[in-house]
Motif scaffolding. Structure first.
Motif, short mmCIF file in Angstrom:
data_model
loop_
_atom_site.label_atom_id
_atom_site.label_comp_id
_atom_site.label_asym_id
_atom_site.label_seq_id
_atom_site.Cartn_x
_atom_site.Cartn_y
_atom_site.Cartn_z
N GLU A 185 55.38 11.04 15.95
CA GLU A 185 56.02 12.31 15.56
C GLU A 185 57.42 12.41 16.16
O GLU A 185 58.38 12.83 15.49
CB GLU A 185 55.16 13.49 16.00
CG GLU A 185 53.83 13.63 15.29
CD GLU A 185 52.80 12.60 15.72
OE1 GLU A 185 52.99 11.98 16.82
OE2 GLU A 185 51.82 12.38 14.98
N ALA A 186 57.55 12.02 17.44
CA ALA A 186 58.87 12.08 18.09
C ALA A 186 59.83 11.07 17.47
O ALA A 186 61.03 11.34 17.33
CB ALA A 186 58.72 11.82 19.59
N ARG A 230 59.84 10.07 14.32
CA ARG A 230 60.29 10.62 13.03
C ARG A 230 61.34 11.70 13.23
O ARG A 230 62.32 11.76 12.49
CB ARG A 230 59.08 11.15 12.26
CG ARG A 230 58.12 10.06 11.80
CD ARG A 230 56.93 10.64 11.05
NE ARG A 230 56.09 9.58 10.51
CZ ARG A 230 54.99 9.81 9.78
NH1 ARG A 230 54.60 11.06 9.53
NH2 ARG A 230 54.28 8.80 9.32
N ALA A 231 61.13 12.54 14.25
CA ALA A 231 62.11 13.59 14.52
C ALA A 231 63.45 12.97 14.91
O ALA A 231 64.52 13.43 14.48
CB ALA A 231 61.60 14.51 15.62
N ARG A 232 63.39 11.90 15.72
CA ARG A 232 64.61 11.23 16.15
C ARG A 232 65.35 10.60 14.97
O ARG A 232 66.58 10.69 14.86
CB ARG A 232 64.24 10.17 17.18
CG ARG A 232 65.36 9.26 17.62
CD ARG A 232 66.27 9.90 18.65
NE ARG A 232 67.24 8.93 19.12
CZ ARG A 232 67.01 8.07 20.12
NH1 ARG A 232 65.85 8.08 20.75
NH2 ARG A 232 67.94 7.22 20.49
N GLN A 275 65.24 11.53 11.84
CA GLN A 275 65.82 12.58 11.00
C GLN A 275 67.08 13.15 11.64
O GLN A 275 68.04 13.48 10.95
CB GLN A 275 64.78 13.67 10.75
CG GLN A 275 63.66 13.20 9.82
CD GLN A 275 62.57 14.24 9.61
OE1 GLN A 275 62.42 15.16 10.42
NE2 GLN A 275 61.81 14.12 8.53
N GLN A 276 67.08 13.24 12.98
CA GLN A 276 68.30 13.69 13.67
C GLN A 276 69.45 12.72 13.44
O GLN A 276 70.61 13.12 13.38
CB GLN A 276 68.03 13.81 15.17
CG GLN A 276 67.12 14.98 15.55
CD GLN A 276 66.79 14.97 17.04
OE1 GLN A 276 67.24 14.10 17.79
NE2 GLN A 276 65.98 15.94 17.47
N SER A 323 65.79 9.40 6.69
CA SER A 323 64.54 10.05 6.34
C SER A 323 63.36 9.15 6.70
O SER A 323 63.49 7.93 6.79
CB SER A 323 64.51 10.37 4.85
OG SER A 323 64.39 9.19 4.09
#
Length: 447
Positions: free
Chosen positions: A127-128, A130-132, A134-135, A139
């Motif tokens: 999860e982290a 994927r967030a990174r 996207q930042q 995608s």
């Protein structure tokens, strides 16, 4: 410590896997989307069997290659990097098309595993990660598609190249013989010499020197006639210790003996006695007590480590596990806690009853993220908490040694090294072959 032939890197053969560099790379150098500014509208720069390669794709790959070149200190120009990027994209495209024609597929489970590996290597949860991403403007779907393509490239290469490589027993035998000989030249033989010294004082007259030489010759004759060398050393030697320990100087490398001694005894067997050796100190008689030859098998560096493992769960998040082990580390370093005792109490690994002790391990026995951290530790050093695919670890290296490899280990690793050498040539030949059969149209140079 003798340097082993097989370094740790050889236990993870590259096997022509671009994926290995991709999956285990730092997050900052993973595939970039369109981070390099595009000053003009996108356009097609090449067509491979009716499939286009766009300028934007070349720009994105060029950015990553440029970063890699800078990290390695290479002075490659941007123009050269763009040409390399286009060539790589063409080669990848023909390989992916080859995979499709052969029916090679990659399922979601494999992509999930690769994504998890990238996250673990960067000490992040999925999860982290994927967030990174996207930042950073990439995608999740694009990232997973890149993973799918790299897995696809790996599988088609394994099928079309890897499985065709054959290594004969004679090649393995020759390789091992060469490496053992090379190792032997780097590791000097240890020798234990015993010495009788008949000292010659400074300013001695020729007559005095002749008397001392005759005395030394008498001791040499008696030693060669079978008298006990230790007793003769005690009776004749004028060294400060009067021939204590039978004149034995102890097992030591040849480079720790005077060159005169080495030359005088190099051809002697164990038990052999030299001629008189004249030095500035006087007359020496040397006897070879012991020779310890270099090992006739290859050496491997083994590590003994222990660890504490916490597995994240619904009750314990990864962040909480890292915080807990960070606290444990501080207590151990301050002497308030004992590693083995804590491991037996809280570790969730099968090694817990042994205080976390993992025993002696050869390179390649642990997952890469664990082994990479372990290899950087000195004996007695405690690492910061580490995230792997199994959970969060606290690692301490207790010992390290060079150990002889078994015959099976030597042959297995020799096969891997030889295979790696053949793979590079075979892979290049295969890519050239399938590229030669493809229709490639160059449109415009990348901008």
């Amino acid at each position: 410590m003798n340097k082993p032939f097989f370094s740790r890197s050889l236990f993870w053969p590259k096997c022509s896997l671009f994926l290995a560099a991709f999956v285990w790379a730092p997050l900052s150098v993973l595939a970039q989307p369109s981070a390099l500014p595009i000053r003009s509208a996108d356009f097609v720069v090449a067509v491979v069997n009716s499939e286009p390669i766009t300028n934007q794709e070349v720009q994105a790959l060029s950015l990553r290659l440029q970063r890699d070149a800078r990290a390695q200190g290479l002075g490659t120009t941007l123009s050269e990097i763009k040409k390399l990027a286009l060539e790589q994209l063409i080669n990848d495209k023909v390989q992916i098309q080859q995979a499709a024609s052969l029916g090679v597929v990659v399922d979601e489970a494999a992509i999930n595993q690769a994504e998890s590996s990238v996250a673990s290597n960067n000490q992040l949860s999925v999860e982290a990660l994927r967030a990174r991403l996207q930042q950073d403007g990439l995608s999740v779907n694009s990232f997973r598609e890149q993973l799918r393509q790299q897995l696809l490239l790996t599988r088609v290469r394994e099928r079309e190249v890897d499985n065709r490589i054959r290594i004969s027993d004679s090649e393995i035998n020759q390789f091992l013989n060469e490496q053992i000989q090379r190792q032997a030249t780097k590791i000097s033989s240890d020798v234990n010499l015993a010495m009788i010294l008949i000292g010659v004082p400074e300013n001695s007259t020729p007559d005095q020197i002749k008397v001392l030489e005759d005395r030394a010759q008498s001791a040499l004759t008696r030693a060669r006639n079978g008298e006990d060398f230790a007793s003769l050393a005690a009776a004749f030697s004028t060294t400060p210790d009067r021939g204590a320990n039978g004149g034995a100087m102890g097992l030591r490398p040849l480079d720790r003996y005077p060159e005169l001694f080495v030359q005088a005894t190099s051809a002697l067997p164990v038990g052999g006695i030299s001629n008189l050796v004249r030095s500035g100190a006087g007359f020496h008689i040397l006897k070879v007590l012991q020779r310890q030859s270099p090992p006739t098998t290859l050496l491997v560096t083994q590590t003994r480590a222990r660890h504490i493992l916490l597995r994240p769960s619904a009750q314990l998040s990864q962040a909480q596990a890292m915080e807990q082990l960070g606290s444990v580390r501080r207590e151990i370093l301050s002497g308030k806690a004992d590693f083995a005792e804590v491991a037996r109490r809280i570790s969730q690994d099968g090694s817990a009853p042994q205080g976390g002790d993992l025993g002696w391990a050869n390179p390649g026995m642990f997952v890469p993220e664990f082994e990479q951290t372990m290899n950087q530790l000195r004996p007695g050093q405690l690492a910061e908490p580490l995230v792997s695919r199994f959970g969060v670890h606290l690692i301490e290296v207790t010992e390290r040694r060079d150990a002889p490899m078994t015959d099976a280990e030597q042959r297995s690793l020799a096969r891997n090294v030889l295979r790696e050498g053949k793979l590079e040539e075979a892979y290049a030949s295969w890519v050239q072959d399938i590229r030669g059969k493809a229709f490639i149209e160059m449109r415009e140079s990348p901008q």
